[in-house]
Design a protein around this motif. Structure first.
Motif, PDB file in Angstrom:
ATOM      1  N   ARG A   1       8.168  46.354  -9.337  1.00 32.87           N
ATOM      2  CA  ARG A   1       8.253  46.403  -7.941  1.00 32.87           C
ATOM      3  C   ARG A   1       6.576  46.461  -7.296  1.00 32.87           C
ATOM      4  O   ARG A   1       6.413  45.146  -6.467  1.00 32.87           O
ATOM      5  CB  ARG A   1       9.101  47.454  -7.259  1.00 32.87           C
ATOM      6  CG  ARG A   1       9.817  47.721  -5.561  1.00 32.87           C
ATOM      7  CD  ARG A   1      10.165  46.263  -5.863  1.00 32.87           C
ATOM      8  NE  ARG A   1       9.675  44.977  -4.810  1.00 32.87           N
ATOM      9  CZ  ARG A   1      10.892  44.005  -4.670  1.00 32.87           C
ATOM     10  NH1 ARG A   1      11.381  44.072  -5.070  1.00 32.87           N
ATOM     11  NH2 ARG A   1      10.081  42.785  -4.310  1.00 32.87           N
ATOM     12  N   GLN A   2       5.748  46.754  -8.053  1.00 32.36           N
ATOM     13  CA  GLN A   2       4.621  46.506  -7.599  1.00 32.36           C
ATOM     14  C   GLN A   2       4.043  45.159  -7.882  1.00 32.36           C
ATOM     15  O   GLN A   2       3.264  44.799  -6.859  1.00 32.36           O
ATOM     16  CB  GLN A   2       3.794  47.689  -7.804  1.00 32.36           C
ATOM     17  CG  GLN A   2       3.781  48.839  -7.561  1.00 32.36           C
ATOM     18  CD  GLN A   2       3.183  49.919  -8.521  1.00 32.36           C
ATOM     19  OE1 GLN A   2       2.479  49.990 -10.014  1.00 32.36           O
ATOM     20  NE2 GLN A   2       3.048  50.692  -7.781  1.00 32.36           N
ATOM     21  N   LEU A   3       4.480  44.353  -9.063  1.00 32.07           N
ATOM     22  CA  LEU A   3       3.719  43.646  -9.020  1.00 32.07           C
ATOM     23  C   LEU A   3       4.123  42.396  -8.365  1.00 32.07           C
ATOM     24  O   LEU A   3       3.818  41.554  -7.645  1.00 32.07           O
ATOM     25  CB  LEU A   3       4.119  42.946 -10.997  1.00 32.07           C
ATOM     26  CG  LEU A   3       4.138  41.944 -10.946  1.00 32.07           C
ATOM     27  CD1 LEU A   3       2.182  41.669 -10.687  1.00 32.07           C
ATOM     28  CD2 LEU A   3       4.372  41.192 -12.666  1.00 32.07           C
ATOM     29  N   LEU A   4       5.710  42.060  -8.296  1.00 38.70           N
ATOM     30  CA  LEU A   4       6.931  41.343  -7.288  1.00 38.70           C
ATOM     31  C   LEU A   4       5.690  41.374  -6.097  1.00 38.70           C
ATOM     32  O   LEU A   4       5.521  40.754  -5.214  1.00 38.70           O
ATOM     33  CB  LEU A   4       7.829  41.408  -7.166  1.00 38.70           C
ATOM     34  CG  LEU A   4       8.673  40.472  -8.382  1.00 38.70           C
ATOM     35  CD1 LEU A   4      10.941  41.151  -8.274  1.00 38.70           C
ATOM     36  CD2 LEU A   4       8.731  39.742  -7.866  1.00 38.70           C
TER      37      LEU A   4
ATOM     38  N   ARG B   1       3.397  42.373  -5.382  1.00 37.13           N
ATOM     39  CA  ARG B   1       1.174  41.497  -5.058  1.00 37.13           C
ATOM     40  C   ARG B   1       1.431  40.344  -5.198  1.00 37.13           C
ATOM     41  O   ARG B   1       0.615  39.587  -4.200  1.00 37.13           O
ATOM     42  CB  ARG B   1       0.727  42.729  -6.189  1.00 37.13           C
ATOM     43  CG  ARG B   1      -0.865  41.475  -6.657  1.00 37.13           C
ATOM     44  CD  ARG B   1      -1.798  42.006  -5.561  1.00 37.13           C
ATOM     45  NE  ARG B   1      -1.845  43.385  -5.041  1.00 37.13           N
ATOM     46  CZ  ARG B   1      -2.366  43.513  -4.052  1.00 37.13           C
ATOM     47  NH1 ARG B   1      -0.970  43.180  -2.688  1.00 37.13           N
ATOM     48  NH2 ARG B   1      -2.453  44.925  -3.918  1.00 37.13           N
ATOM     49  N   ILE B   2       2.190  39.833  -5.640  1.00 40.15           N
ATOM     50  CA  ILE B   2       2.175  38.290  -6.267  1.00 40.15           C
ATOM     51  C   ILE B   2       3.534  37.281  -4.647  1.00 40.15           C
ATOM     52  O   ILE B   2       3.083  36.272  -4.832  1.00 40.15           O
ATOM     53  CB  ILE B   2       2.911  37.837  -7.317  1.00 40.15           C
ATOM     54  CG1 ILE B   2       4.239  38.438  -7.855  1.00 40.15           C
ATOM     55  CG2 ILE B   2       1.781  38.629  -8.788  1.00 40.15           C
ATOM     56  CD1 ILE B   2       4.489  37.573  -9.066  1.00 40.15           C
ATOM     57  N   ALA B   3       4.025  38.107  -4.745  1.00 38.44           N
ATOM     58  CA  ALA B   3       4.801  37.793  -3.033  1.00 38.44           C
ATOM     59  C   ALA B   3       4.384  37.423  -2.561  1.00 38.44           C
ATOM     60  O   ALA B   3       4.964  36.837  -1.615  1.00 38.44           O
ATOM     61  CB  ALA B   3       5.890  38.095  -2.919  1.00 38.44           C
ATOM     62  N   ASP B   4       2.885  37.773  -2.055  1.00 37.97           N
ATOM     63  CA  ASP B   4       2.386  37.457  -1.152  1.00 37.97           C
ATOM     64  C   ASP B   4       1.907  36.312  -0.751  1.00 37.97           C
ATOM     65  O   ASP B   4       1.480  35.572  -1.349  1.00 37.97           O
ATOM     66  CB  ASP B   4       0.570  38.889  -0.682  1.00 37.97           C
ATOM     67  CG  ASP B   4      -0.167  38.736   0.164  1.00 37.97           C
ATOM     68  OD1 ASP B   4       0.038  40.004   1.195  1.00 37.97           O
ATOM     69  OD2 ASP B   4      -0.489  38.069   0.456  1.00 37.97           O
ATOM     70  N   LYS B   5       2.186  35.911   0.326  1.00 39.12           N
ATOM     71  CA  LYS B   5       1.814  34.138   1.658  1.00 39.12           C
ATOM     72  C   LYS B   5       0.787  34.113   0.665  1.00 39.12           C
ATOM     73  O   LYS B   5       0.463  32.594  -0.011  1.00 39.12           O
ATOM     74  CB  LYS B   5       1.685  35.006   2.396  1.00 39.12           C
ATOM     75  CG  LYS B   5       2.187  32.955   2.782  1.00 39.12           C
ATOM     76  CD  LYS B   5       1.926  32.932   4.410  1.00 39.12           C
ATOM     77  CE  LYS B   5       2.642  31.395   5.334  1.00 39.12           C
ATOM     78  NZ  LYS B   5       2.032  31.373   6.182  1.00 39.12           N
ATOM     79  N   TRP B   6      -0.467  34.655   0.152  1.00 42.28           N
ATOM     80  CA  TRP B   6      -1.609  33.613   0.183  1.00 42.28           C
ATOM     81  C   TRP B   6      -2.176  34.221  -1.249  1.00 42.28           C
ATOM     82  O   TRP B   6      -3.568  33.477  -1.591  1.00 42.28           O
ATOM     83  CB  TRP B   6      -2.922  34.117   0.533  1.00 42.28           C
ATOM     84  CG  TRP B   6      -2.373  33.708   2.844  1.00 42.28           C
ATOM     85  CD1 TRP B   6      -1.828  34.470   3.157  1.00 42.28           C
ATOM     86  CD2 TRP B   6      -2.300  32.499   2.787  1.00 42.28           C
ATOM     87  NE1 TRP B   6      -1.807  33.475   4.284  1.00 42.28           N
ATOM     88  CE2 TRP B   6      -1.628  32.185   3.813  1.00 42.28           C
ATOM     89  CE3 TRP B   6      -3.012  30.716   2.043  1.00 42.28           C
ATOM     90  CZ2 TRP B   6      -1.381  31.193   5.167  1.00 42.28           C
ATOM     91  CZ3 TRP B   6      -1.493  30.182   2.995  1.00 42.28           C
ATOM     92  CH2 TRP B   6      -1.871  30.056   4.223  1.00 42.28           C
TER      93      TRP B   6
ATOM     94  N   LEU C   1      -1.707  31.489  -4.332  1.00 35.74           N
ATOM     95  CA  LEU C   1      -2.303  29.773  -3.575  1.00 35.74           C
ATOM     96  C   LEU C   1      -4.115  30.515  -4.171  1.00 35.74           C
ATOM     97  O   LEU C   1      -4.329  29.760  -4.417  1.00 35.74           O
ATOM     98  CB  LEU C   1      -1.843  29.976  -1.887  1.00 35.74           C
ATOM     99  CG  LEU C   1      -0.871  29.325  -1.915  1.00 35.74           C
ATOM    100  CD1 LEU C   1      -0.866  29.474  -0.677  1.00 35.74           C
ATOM    101  CD2 LEU C   1      -0.246  28.056  -2.495  1.00 35.74           C
TER     102      LEU C   1
ATOM    103  N   VAL D   1      -4.575  28.843   5.524  1.00 35.29           N
ATOM    104  CA  VAL D   1      -5.067  30.826   6.224  1.00 35.29           C
ATOM    105  C   VAL D   1      -5.958  30.927   6.934  1.00 35.29           C
ATOM    106  O   VAL D   1      -6.659  30.110   7.702  1.00 35.29           O
ATOM    107  CB  VAL D   1      -5.524  30.737   4.174  1.00 35.29           C
ATOM    108  CG1 VAL D   1      -6.689  30.376   4.749  1.00 35.29           C
ATOM    109  CG2 VAL D   1      -5.657  32.399   4.354  1.00 35.29           C
TER     110      VAL D   1
ATOM    111  N   VAL E   1       2.734  34.372 -13.910  1.00 33.87           N
ATOM    112  CA  VAL E   1       2.963  33.324 -12.757  1.00 33.87           C
ATOM    113  C   VAL E   1       3.898  31.879 -12.758  1.00 33.87           C
ATOM    114  O   VAL E   1       4.749  31.213 -12.025  1.00 33.87           O
ATOM    115  CB  VAL E   1       1.806  33.655 -11.044  1.00 33.87           C
ATOM    116  CG1 VAL E   1       2.824  32.536 -10.078  1.00 33.87           C
ATOM    117  CG2 VAL E   1       1.924  35.206 -11.289  1.00 33.87           C
TER     118      VAL E   1
END
Lengths: 137, 137
Positions: free
Chosen positions: A17-20, A22-27, A30, A58, A103
């Motif tokens: 969950r923590q990983l998700l 983090r990486i789900a963050d919009k930027w 990228l 951004v 990713v």
DNA sequence: TGCGTTACGAACTTTAAGGTGCCTACTTCC
DNA sequence: GGAAGTAGGCACCTTAAAGTTCGTAACGCA
């Protein structure tokens, strides 16, 4: 919802969950991709303003926030260069590089399967709104 | 932010972004894991109420919403069984199964590396708040 | 004759994220 | 002396997401 608090605590501690989160963050992804120099050769350090230009769209706030989070997690390093107007460079760490590689597994799935998903989505929507069956028996 | 609209459009169409937006949803991966019966054997159809119990802490609204989204994308099938009070079962499709397998790649990364990340995070926080150097040169 | 069950739908409220704008310190260049 | 560039900090505002509550239809049962 009796055990909501416990459940949230469980979710908050789950590594996946923590990983998700983090990486789900919009930027985040990228920024990783930019620092990885995905479209051109080797990973290399990039300046703040260079990142701002690369991630067109951004806001300064979000870029700073994103980079801070990545630095905090040890995914990028932040280096202040005391030049005339001070410049700052960011570079992927080994950890950040390995995360980005992981990713890319998602990227591969997306590129091969998202068309199917979109097709399903479209047909679902037409069946639902078209003159099929009245909403649901 | 001149080209914000175009940029958003670009983001919205990027397959990787769409995938991330889907799986980053708080309950999606949990629902996939439940339907996969991660902790016990073979994937099997599950009832709505069974999912609600398994994903302790989910609200009815979010569960319904999540399942609808998954169905729309062709990741799960929804089957209405006209029993006494009508029951509904959900089951992973092949597509959903393959997605879940991909997500497990993330899980693997998280399990091997999140400890490092958390360590980095903690040391970053202590350096920042501790009596190290006054904020930043 | 209500009451409970199943699987939701719709409306309302709360909360968090993202965005915008204004500010700084330092120096160099015109 | 004032503008410009660099890398942000800070405060406010707006919107989107999550959660809560209430209602529903059909039926079985006590």
């Amino acid at each position: 919802m009796v055990n909501k608090a416990e459940y949230d605590a469980f979710l908050a501690r789950c590594p996946s969950r923590q990983l998700l989160d983090r990486i789900a963050d919009k930027w985040v992804t990228l920024a990783l991709a930019a620092l990885r120099s995905d479209c051109a050769g080797e990973p290399r350090p990039m300046r703040y303003s260079e990142l701002a230009r690369t991630l067109a769209g951004v806001s300064q706030k979000m870029l700073t926030q994103t980079l801070r989070a990545l630095e905090r997690d040890g995914l990028v390093t932040r280096t202040v260069v005391p030049t005339v107007p001070v410049t700052v460079t960011y570079e992927l760490t080994a950890l950040g590089l390995s995360l980005h590689d992981t990713v890319r597994g998602l990227k591969a799935w997306a590129e091969t399967h998202m068309d199917d998903v979109l097709t399903n989505r479209a047909s679902y929507d037409t069946v639902r709104s078209g003159a099929g069956d009245p909403p649901r028996s």
